[in-house]
Design a protein around this motif. Sequence first.
Motif, mmCIF file in Angstrom:
data_model
loop_
_atom_site.group_PDB
_atom_site.id
_atom_site.type_symbol
_atom_site.label_atom_id
_atom_site.label_comp_id
_atom_site.label_asym_id
_atom_site.label_seq_id
_atom_site.Cartn_x
_atom_site.Cartn_y
_atom_site.Cartn_z
ATOM 1 N N GLY A 147 64.769 -11.722 26.222
ATOM 2 C CA GLY A 147 64.409 -10.354 25.875
ATOM 3 C C GLY A 147 62.906 -10.245 25.692
ATOM 4 N N ASN A 148 62.486 -9.120 25.091
ATOM 5 C CA ASN A 148 61.059 -8.843 25.004
ATOM 6 C C ASN A 148 60.732 -8.035 23.758
ATOM 7 O OD1 ASN A 148 58.404 -8.803 25.821
ATOM 8 N ND2 ASN A 148 58.725 -7.533 27.617
ATOM 9 N N ILE A 149 59.471 -7.992 23.422
ATOM 10 C CA ILE A 149 58.998 -7.104 22.359
ATOM 11 C C ILE A 149 59.017 -5.693 22.929
ATOM 12 C CG2 ILE A 149 56.991 -6.455 20.975
ATOM 13 C CD1 ILE A 149 56.282 -9.456 20.807
ATOM 14 N N PRO A 150 59.586 -4.738 22.205
ATOM 15 C CA PRO A 150 59.696 -3.374 22.733
ATOM 16 C C PRO A 150 58.349 -2.816 23.205
ATOM 17 C CG PRO A 150 60.959 -3.585 20.714
ATOM 18 C CD PRO A 150 60.168 -4.862 20.872
ATOM 19 N N GLU A 180 38.107 -6.599 25.226
ATOM 20 C CA GLU A 180 38.159 -6.629 23.764
ATOM 21 C C GLU A 180 38.512 -5.255 23.232
ATOM 22 O OE1 GLU A 180 33.459 -6.440 22.775
ATOM 23 O OE2 GLU A 180 34.310 -8.440 22.899
ATOM 24 N N PRO A 181 39.080 -5.200 22.054
ATOM 25 C CA PRO A 181 39.506 -6.348 21.258
ATOM 26 C C PRO A 181 40.819 -6.923 21.768
ATOM 27 C CG PRO A 181 39.900 -4.312 20.056
ATOM 28 C CD PRO A 181 39.250 -3.928 21.359
ATOM 29 N N VAL A 182 40.934 -8.219 21.628
ATOM 30 C CA VAL A 182 42.120 -8.937 22.077
ATOM 31 C C VAL A 182 42.470 -10.008 21.057
ATOM 32 C CG1 VAL A 182 40.787 -10.525 23.512
ATOM 33 C CG2 VAL A 182 43.161 -10.098 24.067
ATOM 34 N N LYS A 183 43.757 -10.210 20.844
ATOM 35 C CA LYS A 183 44.252 -11.229 19.906
ATOM 36 C C LYS A 183 45.582 -11.737 20.418
ATOM 37 C CE LYS A 183 44.205 -7.660 17.161
ATOM 38 N NZ LYS A 183 43.930 -6.857 16.070
ATOM 39 N N HIS A 184 46.116 -12.750 19.748
ATOM 40 C CA HIS A 184 47.434 -13.237 20.167
ATOM 41 C C HIS A 184 48.296 -13.512 18.947
ATOM 42 C CE1 HIS A 184 47.799 -17.772 19.715
ATOM 43 N NE2 HIS A 184 46.589 -17.540 19.260
ATOM 44 N N ILE A 185 49.592 -13.628 19.204
ATOM 45 C CA ILE A 185 50.572 -13.833 18.131
ATOM 46 C C ILE A 185 50.761 -15.327 17.896
ATOM 47 C CG2 ILE A 185 52.944 -13.462 17.366
ATOM 48 C CD1 ILE A 185 52.998 -10.944 19.143
ATOM 49 N N LEU A 186 50.485 -15.764 16.682
ATOM 50 C CA LEU A 186 50.721 -17.159 16.291
ATOM 51 C C LEU A 186 52.195 -17.489 16.445
ATOM 52 C CD1 LEU A 186 48.637 -17.489 13.007
ATOM 53 C CD2 LEU A 186 48.276 -18.751 15.130
ATOM 54 N N GLY A 187 52.484 -18.546 17.160
ATOM 55 C CA GLY A 187 53.877 -18.957 17.333
ATOM 56 C C GLY A 187 54.612 -18.189 18.408
ATOM 57 N N GLY A 188 53.958 -17.180 18.995
ATOM 58 C CA GLY A 188 54.514 -16.454 20.121
ATOM 59 C C GLY A 188 55.825 -15.742 19.861
ATOM 60 N N PHE A 189 56.563 -15.530 20.942
ATOM 61 C CA PHE A 189 57.822 -14.805 20.885
ATOM 62 C C PHE A 189 58.851 -15.551 20.031
ATOM 63 C CE2 PHE A 189 61.896 -13.311 22.708
ATOM 64 C CZ PHE A 189 61.734 -11.944 22.491
ATOM 65 N N THR A 190 58.771 -16.865 20.023
ATOM 66 C CA THR A 190 59.695 -17.657 19.199
ATOM 67 C C THR A 190 59.521 -17.303 17.729
ATOM 68 O OG1 THR A 190 59.687 -19.441 20.818
ATOM 69 C CG2 THR A 190 60.393 -20.008 18.586
ATOM 70 N N ALA A 191 58.283 -17.243 17.267
ATOM 71 C CA ALA A 191 58.013 -16.885 15.870
ATOM 72 C C ALA A 191 58.405 -15.434 15.600
ATOM 73 C CB ALA A 191 56.535 -17.119 15.543
ATOM 74 N N TRP A 192 58.185 -14.564 16.580
ATOM 75 C CA TRP A 192 58.570 -13.156 16.461
ATOM 76 C C TRP A 192 60.083 -13.060 16.215
ATOM 77 C CZ3 TRP A 192 55.737 -8.550 16.871
ATOM 78 C CH2 TRP A 192 56.480 -7.387 17.083
ATOM 79 N N LYS A 193 60.864 -13.762 17.042
ATOM 80 C CA LYS A 193 62.325 -13.757 16.885
ATOM 81 C C LYS A 193 62.741 -14.325 15.540
ATOM 82 C CE LYS A 193 64.375 -15.949 20.050
ATOM 83 N NZ LYS A 193 65.029 -16.608 21.159
ATOM 84 N N GLN A 194 62.145 -15.449 15.152
ATOM 85 C CA GLN A 194 62.489 -16.086 13.879
ATOM 86 C C GLN A 194 62.182 -15.183 12.694
ATOM 87 O OE1 GLN A 194 60.308 -19.782 14.249
ATOM 88 N NE2 GLN A 194 62.029 -20.803 15.257
ATOM 89 N N ALA A 195 61.202 -14.299 12.838
ATOM 90 C CA ALA A 195 60.860 -13.360 11.768
ATOM 91 C C ALA A 195 61.814 -12.167 11.733
ATOM 92 C CB ALA A 195 59.417 -12.884 11.937
ATOM 93 N N GLY A 196 62.741 -12.112 12.688
ATOM 94 C CA GLY A 196 63.717 -11.018 12.718
ATOM 95 C C GLY A 196 63.131 -9.691 13.155
ATOM 96 N N LEU A 197 62.068 -9.737 13.931
ATOM 97 C CA LEU A 197 61.408 -8.511 14.378
ATOM 98 C C LEU A 197 62.111 -7.946 15.613
ATOM 99 C CD1 LEU A 197 57.825 -9.831 13.685
ATOM 100 C CD2 LEU A 197 59.022 -8.012 12.444
ATOM 101 N N PRO A 198 61.843 -6.683 15.946
ATOM 102 C CA PRO A 198 62.596 -6.021 17.024
ATOM 103 C C PRO A 198 62.444 -6.690 18.387
ATOM 104 C CG PRO A 198 61.046 -4.486 15.973
ATOM 105 C CD PRO A 198 60.845 -5.813 15.350
ATOM 106 N N ILE A 199 63.562 -6.743 19.084
ATOM 107 C CA ILE A 199 63.607 -7.304 20.434
ATOM 108 C C ILE A 199 64.432 -6.359 21.297
ATOM 109 C CG2 ILE A 199 64.494 -9.204 21.852
ATOM 110 C CD1 ILE A 199 64.049 -11.035 19.419
ATOM 111 N N GLU A 200 63.926 -6.101 22.499
ATOM 112 C CA GLU A 200 64.739 -5.338 23.444
ATOM 113 C C GLU A 200 65.290 -6.323 24.480
ATOM 114 O OE1 GLU A 200 62.174 -2.310 25.037
ATOM 115 O OE2 GLU A 200 61.127 -3.694 26.348
ATOM 116 N N PRO A 201 66.541 -6.146 24.852
ATOM 117 C CA PRO A 201 67.102 -7.056 25.855
ATOM 118 C C PRO A 201 66.396 -6.863 27.185
ATOM 119 C CG PRO A 201 68.712 -5.370 25.186
ATOM 120 C CD PRO A 201 67.461 -5.138 24.396
#
Length: 130
Positions: free
Chosen positions: A48-51, A105-126
């Motif tokens: 899946g993906n981040i909405p 710029e500005p540009v940044k990235h998510i620590l731990g990526g999509f795996t960390a996003w999922k583990q945090a229980g944040l929204p995911i779209e199939p």
Amino acid sequence: MRKGFREMLDEANAEIEAVSPDEAAALLDDDDTIFVDLRDPREIEREGNIPGAKHCTRGMLEFWIDPDSPYHKPFFASGKSFVFFCAGGWRSALATKTAQDMGLEPVKHILGGFTAWKQAGLPIEPAKKK
């Protein structure tokens, strides 16, 4: 002397901004922020993906950013902020450094990526099946 990926990651992380999944999630509804998924299409299909995230494989990033490239994507010239992510945060760290070096710029990235996003229980779209 050869430079390994860990050294490249250390160098990138010293120069880029990283945000936690929760900090990134706070930007989801911000019209001035674009999330960019760097994962392979098979990863997105499986997980899946981040909405609302745009998809740009890591191998096309430089070509999509550069307005002189025949592959340029206009959303990269939008003047908005960008949040990159991959599965675990390695590709996105290197991509963030590359994008920053190219003047995006500005540009940044998510620590731990999509795996960390999922583990945090944040929204995911199939993933949309093709």
